[in-house]
Scaffold this motif. Structure first.
Motif, PDB file in Angstrom:
ATOM      1  N   ARG A  79       9.773   0.476   5.352  1.00 55.27           N
ATOM      2  CA  ARG A  79       9.983  -0.284   6.204  1.00 55.27           C
ATOM      3  C   ARG A  79       9.433   0.231   7.775  1.00 55.27           C
ATOM      4  NH1 ARG A  79      10.472  -4.979   5.726  1.00 55.27           N
ATOM      5  NH2 ARG A  79      10.939  -6.171   3.845  1.00 55.27           N
ATOM      6  N   GLY A  80       9.764   1.932   7.941  1.00 54.79           N
ATOM      7  CA  GLY A  80       9.821   2.953   8.798  1.00 54.79           C
ATOM      8  C   GLY A  80       8.940   3.079  10.265  1.00 54.79           C
ATOM      9  N   GLN A  81       7.395   2.815   8.323  1.00 57.66           N
ATOM     10  CA  GLN A  81       6.109   3.333   8.771  1.00 57.66           C
ATOM     11  C   GLN A  81       5.334   1.971   9.342  1.00 57.66           C
ATOM     12  OE1 GLN A  81       5.215   5.036   5.338  1.00 57.66           O
ATOM     13  NE2 GLN A  81       4.867   6.826   6.050  1.00 57.66           N
ATOM     14  N   THR A  82       6.034   0.681   8.208  1.00 60.26           N
ATOM     15  CA  THR A  82       5.559  -0.517   8.816  1.00 60.26           C
ATOM     16  C   THR A  82       6.126  -1.340  10.519  1.00 60.26           C
ATOM     17  OG1 THR A  82       5.436  -1.060   6.072  1.00 60.26           O
ATOM     18  CG2 THR A  82       5.382  -2.998   7.787  1.00 60.26           C
ATOM     19  N   ALA A  83       6.449  -0.837  10.853  1.00 61.19           N
ATOM     20  CA  ALA A  83       7.311  -1.917  12.299  1.00 61.19           C
ATOM     21  C   ALA A  83       6.668  -1.210  13.056  1.00 61.19           C
ATOM     22  CB  ALA A  83       9.118  -1.302  11.987  1.00 61.19           C
TER      23      ALA A  83
ATOM     24  N   LEU B 162       0.604  -1.187   0.074  1.00 65.80           N
ATOM     25  CA  LEU B 162       0.224  -0.525   0.002  1.00 65.80           C
ATOM     26  C   LEU B 162       0.767   1.313  -0.195  1.00 65.80           C
ATOM     27  CD1 LEU B 162      -3.290  -0.970   2.507  1.00 65.80           C
ATOM     28  CD2 LEU B 162      -3.076  -0.662  -0.164  1.00 65.80           C
ATOM     29  N   GLY B 163       2.068   1.310  -0.003  1.00 66.73           N
ATOM     30  CA  GLY B 163       3.431   2.400  -0.111  1.00 66.73           C
ATOM     31  C   GLY B 163       3.665   2.796   0.976  1.00 66.73           C
ATOM     32  N   ALA B 164       3.509   1.760   2.444  1.00 61.48           N
ATOM     33  CA  ALA B 164       4.075   2.370   3.315  1.00 61.48           C
ATOM     34  C   ALA B 164       5.736   1.728   3.316  1.00 61.48           C
ATOM     35  CB  ALA B 164       3.337   1.539   4.418  1.00 61.48           C
TER      36      ALA B 164
END
Length: 730
Positions: free
Chosen positions: A622-626, A618-620
């Motif tokens: 890795r820093g946003q996903t974690a 969805l474009g996130a």
């Protein structure tokens, strides 16, 4: 039966055997834990048992007529085996009686008092030093000796002896000595006696043999009712106006305090074991304990009312002190006897009335109480193993000798037998919480963030090397970590204190700068780098920050503080101990990191990869996903990791024992030492006599440690379960 059927039957048997073996092991563990808890409780519970007392018989002393005691008679004593009692008779004799029958055994005339009448006498708490005051102003000083005699290694009898010490002319005017008190200490002799209505005559010698005499008048209209002389020549005198005067003989005679005990006459007065505190009883039955303590901010000392006891049912006529601990018994005018403890202020036993009595003592081994009156001697067997323990002592503020106010104090042993034990568990609980808090403040961010990085950002090749390396840290013995922390790390932190504190600021900034620097790399270069290659930028940045902190530390210290430790003491009032909580936090945090890291990394890795893939699709980044996708469903596991690390830190012994000063202080300063429950048990248990108060208090501390960890783990499990229920649908 076919081969397949036989194989299935064999597998079922193996399965049943395995289930039985596992069940037996689980039940065995539960039984073992319960047995340990029962043993701990069994050792700790006797602390709170009530003392036991039982009548041991009454006898009439032969050759003593009812009412035959001298008006000021107070001196009678008992040997430690409770075979003989001795009394000072008005006709200047020391008479020994058998305790079991009351028969007269031996008598000794007091040399030098031929023809005089003994009108007062007293016995010292230790040493059986006896003073006999006469009607012509003289005082005979004696010492009573008991020598055991054995036959076939069995105690057969006691040899008695009365040794004259000296004869003192206390009052040149030859007035009767209405009250007398006598003490010896390190070759010095102290004698005080009441002559006339309101005068105290004194005699004392110094270590070099110099003799001194003085007469102390008490201001009219007061008259002296009691006088006692104690340690280092401390003299206290109670009056009929409810006041207690306090003089010090050494190094010079001076009045130090006048204590307003009551508005009723002082009817009993006695020094407590050690000679630093005294207990005063009044005609109204009031009882209070006093000692000199620092007052104000000028370092001055004054007598303070530190302890108040339950009121006696009638006027207090006698106080008997224990020679082994700080229990004392009080005698009422109605014949009531009450056993109390000075420090804990407990009322231990109230004995039933058994007729009027005039004099009272606690036997030398504190295993009995003896009351004497009108020729009758009443004996009681006493079992009082732990009088100094109460809930107030364990968890409350107590005013100890020499302290300016009530405080929480742990100090179980001292240099002298008259030491006042201090068993507050509050400093130990505080030290446990403080040390654990600082260790977790250091360990949790590093361990959890490292686990998150390893599971979500690092290349699998790097992950396969990092996790085993961190797990190897857990195999390092805590005694080795404590040894290195106490002997090596503590000295480094002391020499480079400002540099170490700068590292806590510069290194996080350097790590963040390394991440930002890696993101600023050109796309063409960043695509060529392997996943997790940013570590090769972050680690050098951290090393540079550490080096920079060491280089800047002396300059910053000189510029801001001059000398950091002096500045802490003078400006903030903080004491810097070489082995302090900063060292403990670093060392114990190092020991806790592997546990938190391993469990947290497993929790992060167990998050379904479909969630991570969906977030990235969805474009996130890795820093946003974690933090937003991976952390919430992994939070129950992370929370469990933190709580297991907490339990590891709470129960840690060797690191705290070796890396801190082991001082039970109650300050949140990171530069002070601590003493934890577990370390205290390790330090004190080798010196604790089996079955003694310290021994049982240490078991109580172990029980408290178990309750703390059990309660925290229970709360943690409830929180973990709720987090799991919240995120189980993800």
């Amino acid at each position: 039966m076919t081969a397949a059927a036989r194989r299935i039957t064999r597998l079922k048997r193996v399965d049943r055997a395995a289930v039985g073996f596992i069940t037996l092991g689980g039940v065995g563990i539960i039984v073992a834990v319960l047995a340990i808890l029962i043993f701990i409780a069994a050792e700790a519970l006797p602390l709170f048992g009530a003392p036991e007392v039982a009548p041991a018989g009454s006898v009439t002393l032969a050759a003593r007529q009812p009412g035959g005691e001298a008006p000021g008679f107070e001196a009678f004593g008992v040997d430690e085996y409770r075979k003989y009692a001795f009394v000072i008779e008005p006709d200047a004799r020391v008479v020994f009686y058998r305790l079991d029958t009351g028969a007269k055994a031996r008598e000794y005339p007091i040399a030098g008092l031929e023809g005089a009448v003994v009108v007062s006498s007293s016995r010292s708490l230790l040493g059986n030093y006896v003073a006999a005051g006469t009607n012509d102003g003289r005082v005979a000083l004696l010492q009573v000796h008991f020598t055991p005699q054995y036959e076939n290694q069995t105690l057969a009898d006691l040899a008695t002896d009365v040794r004259p010490r000296r004869l003192v002319e206390l009052d040149p005017s030859k007035r009767p000595v209405r009250q007398v008190s006598y003490a010896e200490q390190e070759g010095q002799t102290f004698v005080a006696g009441v002559v006339g209505g309101a005068e105290i005559a004194l005699f004392w010698t110094e270590a070099d043999g110099a003799e001194h005499r003085a007469t102390l008048p008490v201001g009219a209209p007061e008259s002296v009712t009691h006088v006692r002389i104690g340690r280092n020549g401390s003299v206290i005198a109670g009056t009929d106006r409810g006041r207690v005067y306090h003089w010090q003989l050494l190094p010079e005679l001076r009045l130090t305090d006048v204590s307003p005990v009551s508005d009723r006459p002082i009817t009993a007065l006695e020094w407590v074991l050690g000679g630093n505190s005294f207990v005063a009883g009044t005609k109204r039955g009031e009882l209070s304990g006093w000692f000199r303590a620092p007052v104000g901010e000028g370092g001055e000392y004054a007598m303070v009312r530190a302890h108040t006891f339950d009121t006696q049912h009638s006027a207090v006529t006698a106080i008997a002190m224990s020679s082994r601990e700080r229990s004392f018994a009080t005698l009422g005018a109605d014949g009531s006897i009450v056993l109390r403890h000075q420090t804990s202020e407990r009322t231990l036993i109230e004995l039933p009335l058994n007729g009027p009595a005039r004099h009272l003592l606690i036997t030398p081994k504190s295993d009995g109480i003896v009351a004497l009156g009108d020729g009758r001697l009443d004996r009681y067997d006493l079992s009082n193993p732990h009088p100094e323990v109460s809930w107030k002592i364990l968890v409350g503020r107590v005013w100890y000798e020499g302290y300016a106010k009530p405080e929480y104090v742990w100090q179980s042993t001292g240099a002298t037998d008259d030491f006042e034990p201090k068993f507050s568990l509050v400093p130990l609980v505080f030290g446990t919480i403080k040390g654990t808090s600082y260790a977790l403040l250091f360990a949790i961010p590093l361990a959890v963030l490292a686990a998150l990085y390893t599971s979500q950002f690092a290349h699998p090749a790097i992950r396969s090397k990092v996790k085993p390396a961190v797990e190897i840290m857990a195999a390092l013995p805590s005694v080795v970590i404590g040894f290195l922390a106490g002997l090596y790390l503590a000295s480094i932190v002391e020499r480079h204190l400002v540099a170490v504190l700068l590292m806590f600021v510069l290194m996080p900034m350097a790590g963040t700068a390394g991440v930002l620097l890696q993101r600023l790399l050109p796309d063409t270069l960043s695509r060529r780098l392997r996943l997790g290659a940013e570590i090769f930028v972050i680690v050098p940045a951290l090393l540079v920050a550490g080096w920079l902190a060491v280089q800047l530390g002396p300059w910053v210290e000189t510029w801001l503080f001059g000398d950091a430790r002096t500045w802490l003491a003078e400006t903030l009032g903080l004491t810097y101990d070489q082995r302090n909580c900063l060292v403990v936090g670093l060392a114990m945090g190092f020991a806790v990191i592997p546990i938190i890291f391993t469990i947290s990394e497993d929790a992060f890795s167990s998050v379904p990869s479909s969630l991570t893939a969906a977030s990235l699709a969805l474009g996130a980044s890795r820093g946003q996903t974690a933090p937003r996708v991976v952390l919430p469903p992994a939070s129950p596991g992370v929370f469990s990791a933190v709580m297991i690390g907490f339990g590891r830190a709470v129960g840690e012994t060797m690191i705290v024992l070796m890396a801190t000063g082991n001082t039970p202080v109650m300050e949140w300063s990171i530069f002070n030492g601590i003493r934890t429950l577990s370390a205290n048990i390790a330090v004190e248990i080798p010196e604790a006599p089996y079955g003694g108060t310290l021994y049982r208090v240490l078991f109580l501390a172990a029980a408290l440690l178990f309750v703390m960890t059990f309660a925290l783990n229970t709360i943690a499990e409830i929180v973990r379960q709720r987090l799991r229920d919240r995120f189980k649908a993800i």
